[in-house]
Design a protein around this motif. Sequence first.
Motif, mmCIF file in Angstrom:
data_model
loop_
_atom_site.group_PDB
_atom_site.id
_atom_site.type_symbol
_atom_site.label_atom_id
_atom_site.label_comp_id
_atom_site.label_asym_id
_atom_site.label_seq_id
_atom_site.Cartn_x
_atom_site.Cartn_y
_atom_site.Cartn_z
ATOM 1 N N GLU A 197 0.835 -1.204 0.000
ATOM 2 C CA GLU A 197 0.000 0.000 0.000
ATOM 3 C C GLU A 197 0.871 1.256 0.000
ATOM 4 O OE1 GLU A 197 -3.627 2.079 2.579
ATOM 5 O OE2 GLU A 197 -2.541 0.353 3.386
ATOM 6 N N GLU A 198 1.928 1.230 0.816
ATOM 7 C CA GLU A 198 2.846 2.367 0.889
ATOM 8 C C GLU A 198 3.543 2.601 -0.453
ATOM 9 O OE1 GLU A 198 6.165 3.767 4.092
ATOM 10 O OE2 GLU A 198 6.451 1.785 3.222
ATOM 11 N N LEU A 199 3.936 1.527 -1.125
ATOM 12 C CA LEU A 199 4.600 1.652 -2.417
ATOM 13 C C LEU A 199 3.676 2.267 -3.461
ATOM 14 C CD1 LEU A 199 6.598 -1.700 -2.630
ATOM 15 C CD2 LEU A 199 7.583 0.579 -2.879
ATOM 16 N N THR A 200 2.415 1.859 -3.483
ATOM 17 C CA THR A 200 1.487 2.426 -4.476
ATOM 18 C C THR A 200 1.212 3.896 -4.183
ATOM 19 O OG1 THR A 200 -0.604 1.889 -3.327
ATOM 20 C CG2 THR A 200 0.393 0.168 -4.708
ATOM 21 N N LEU A 201 1.346 4.289 -2.913
ATOM 22 C CA LEU A 201 1.053 5.667 -2.528
ATOM 23 C C LEU A 201 2.241 6.591 -2.774
ATOM 24 C CD1 LEU A 201 -0.842 7.714 -1.139
ATOM 25 C CD2 LEU A 201 0.133 6.981 1.046
ATOM 26 N N ARG A 202 3.457 6.119 -2.458
ATOM 27 C CA ARG A 202 4.619 7.009 -2.426
ATOM 28 C C ARG A 202 5.427 7.029 -3.721
ATOM 29 N NH1 ARG A 202 7.350 6.989 3.585
ATOM 30 N NH2 ARG A 202 5.449 7.468 4.754
ATOM 31 N N VAL A 211 -2.183 5.121 -9.585
ATOM 32 C CA VAL A 211 -3.352 4.687 -8.821
ATOM 33 C C VAL A 211 -2.904 4.153 -7.467
ATOM 34 C CG1 VAL A 211 -5.294 3.072 -8.730
ATOM 35 C CG2 VAL A 211 -4.661 4.161 -10.900
ATOM 36 N N HIS A 212 -3.565 4.594 -6.402
ATOM 37 C CA HIS A 212 -3.278 4.123 -5.055
ATOM 38 C C HIS A 212 -4.237 3.007 -4.682
ATOM 39 C CE1 HIS A 212 -2.644 3.854 -0.813
ATOM 40 N NE2 HIS A 212 -3.801 4.441 -0.512
ATOM 41 N N TYR A 213 -3.698 1.914 -4.151
ATOM 42 C CA TYR A 213 -4.519 0.787 -3.703
ATOM 43 C C TYR A 213 -4.546 0.763 -2.187
ATOM 44 C CZ TYR A 213 -4.595 -1.115 -8.450
ATOM 45 O OH TYR A 213 -4.797 -1.296 -9.793
ATOM 46 N N THR A 214 -5.727 0.688 -1.619
ATOM 47 C CA THR A 214 -5.864 0.620 -0.167
ATOM 48 C C THR A 214 -5.572 -0.800 0.310
ATOM 49 O OG1 THR A 214 -8.214 0.012 -0.200
ATOM 50 C CG2 THR A 214 -7.670 2.369 -0.280
ATOM 51 N N GLY A 215 -5.411 -0.931 1.614
ATOM 52 C CA GLY A 215 -5.170 -2.251 2.190
ATOM 53 C C GLY A 215 -6.297 -3.218 1.884
ATOM 54 N N ALA A 243 11.774 -4.267 0.266
ATOM 55 C CA ALA A 243 10.743 -4.357 -0.768
ATOM 56 C C ALA A 243 10.766 -3.074 -1.588
ATOM 57 C CB ALA A 243 9.377 -4.559 -0.135
ATOM 58 N N ILE A 244 11.037 -3.224 -2.888
ATOM 59 C CA ILE A 244 11.219 -2.036 -3.735
ATOM 60 C C ILE A 244 10.202 -1.936 -4.863
ATOM 61 C CG2 ILE A 244 13.648 -1.729 -3.203
ATOM 62 C CD1 ILE A 244 12.631 -3.350 -6.491
ATOM 63 N N GLY A 245 9.313 -2.905 -4.988
ATOM 64 C CA GLY A 245 8.374 -2.841 -6.104
ATOM 65 C C GLY A 245 7.164 -3.723 -5.912
ATOM 66 N N VAL A 246 6.122 -3.444 -6.686
ATOM 67 C CA VAL A 246 4.907 -4.249 -6.654
ATOM 68 C C VAL A 246 4.396 -4.424 -8.085
ATOM 69 C CG1 VAL A 246 3.509 -2.181 -6.210
ATOM 70 C CG2 VAL A 246 2.557 -4.439 -5.750
ATOM 71 N N VAL A 247 3.904 -5.615 -8.362
ATOM 72 C CA VAL A 247 3.308 -5.945 -9.659
ATOM 73 C C VAL A 247 1.904 -6.480 -9.400
ATOM 74 C CG1 VAL A 247 3.404 -7.446 -11.690
ATOM 75 C CG2 VAL A 247 5.524 -6.505 -10.727
ATOM 76 N N LEU A 248 0.905 -5.895 -10.061
ATOM 77 C CA LEU A 248 -0.461 -6.405 -10.000
ATOM 78 C C LEU A 248 -0.806 -6.954 -11.379
ATOM 79 C CD1 LEU A 248 -2.275 -3.590 -7.966
ATOM 80 C CD2 LEU A 248 -1.075 -5.618 -7.127
#
Length: 351
Positions: A197-202, A211-215, A243-248
């Motif tokens: 969540e922090e990664l999508t926000l910051r 786009v920011h994803y909530t918990g 943790a440096i990245g996220v993939v959806l």
Amino acid sequence: MRTEQVPVKCLVWDLDNTLWQGTLLEAPDVALTDEVRAVVTELDSRGILQSVASRNDHDHAWARLEELGVAEYFVVPQIGWGPKSASVRAIADELGFAAGTIAFIDDQPAERAEVAYHHPDVRCYDAGLLPELTSRPEFSPAVVTEDARQRRARYRAGFRRTEARASFAGSDEAFLRSLDLVLEIERGAESDVSRVEELTLRTSRMNATGVHYTGDELRALLADPDREVLVVALRDRFGSHGAIGVVLLAYGSAVWHLELLAISCRVLSCGTGAAILNWLIDAAAKAGVHLAADFRRTERNRVLDIAYRFAGFTDSGCSCLDGLGGEPRHLVPQRRPLPATMTLVAPELRG
């Protein structure tokens, strides 16, 4: 947002009669109370960095901090005879933090006033407030992730990495090879929700959609059998970047839909964006499906825009995109080489 509502990212300590009892030049055996030691260790466990701005002889003061067993908690300390406002500025610049995320604690009103005059966004605290610091909201993050607990170690590793690059005589690619980079991609779990969540926000420069994803939204994606929430971590011979990245990713029979790629800017120079995209492209090609990626241009994500285009994503249409919504970029199946400058450890995606 008002300054007092912004979480503190770094607390800068005065030493004499603040961190320790007494004045070092007058009493070399200055002591550290159990109460102060508890504040130092608690803030560290919450991911709040700590530093020092003190008028003292550097070697003498640092030796005493080591003797007291707390030197390891302080990054980029500024111990000397200059104004403390200059020390606070040097700390903020070295860490890359905005003044509004810095706090300063000192027993002397004149020192606090001098810092506040030059840096009005820095929050200044009387040493008498020490017992209540850990209960104040600006020092109390809502969630403390494992990544946050390792923040001090990551910054120390970063300083060593920077020093190594400055003394390295070869090319940037040669230096990256020397780091023994390992990119690890894992399926997300409940314990990863706060960090994702922090990664999508910051993230902004390396965020494909903004786009920011909530918990709650992330938990729903974790429970969806047709979706992947992938967490990306990076480590090298100096330590972990965390943790440096996220993939959806959403699975379809003819197309895999890359709904989000977000990567921390602090690993921008390591080539992580290209490595992740190449891995996804290769996995889709092996599965015999097309790959589509959402991308929304913002004022800051031009770097990732270029990375997508270099990876081969185009704006050309295809029947496989029908029903996806928006205007996703399309990529036909193709095998892509794995990165030459790092080792990649990743799960098998749906075939």
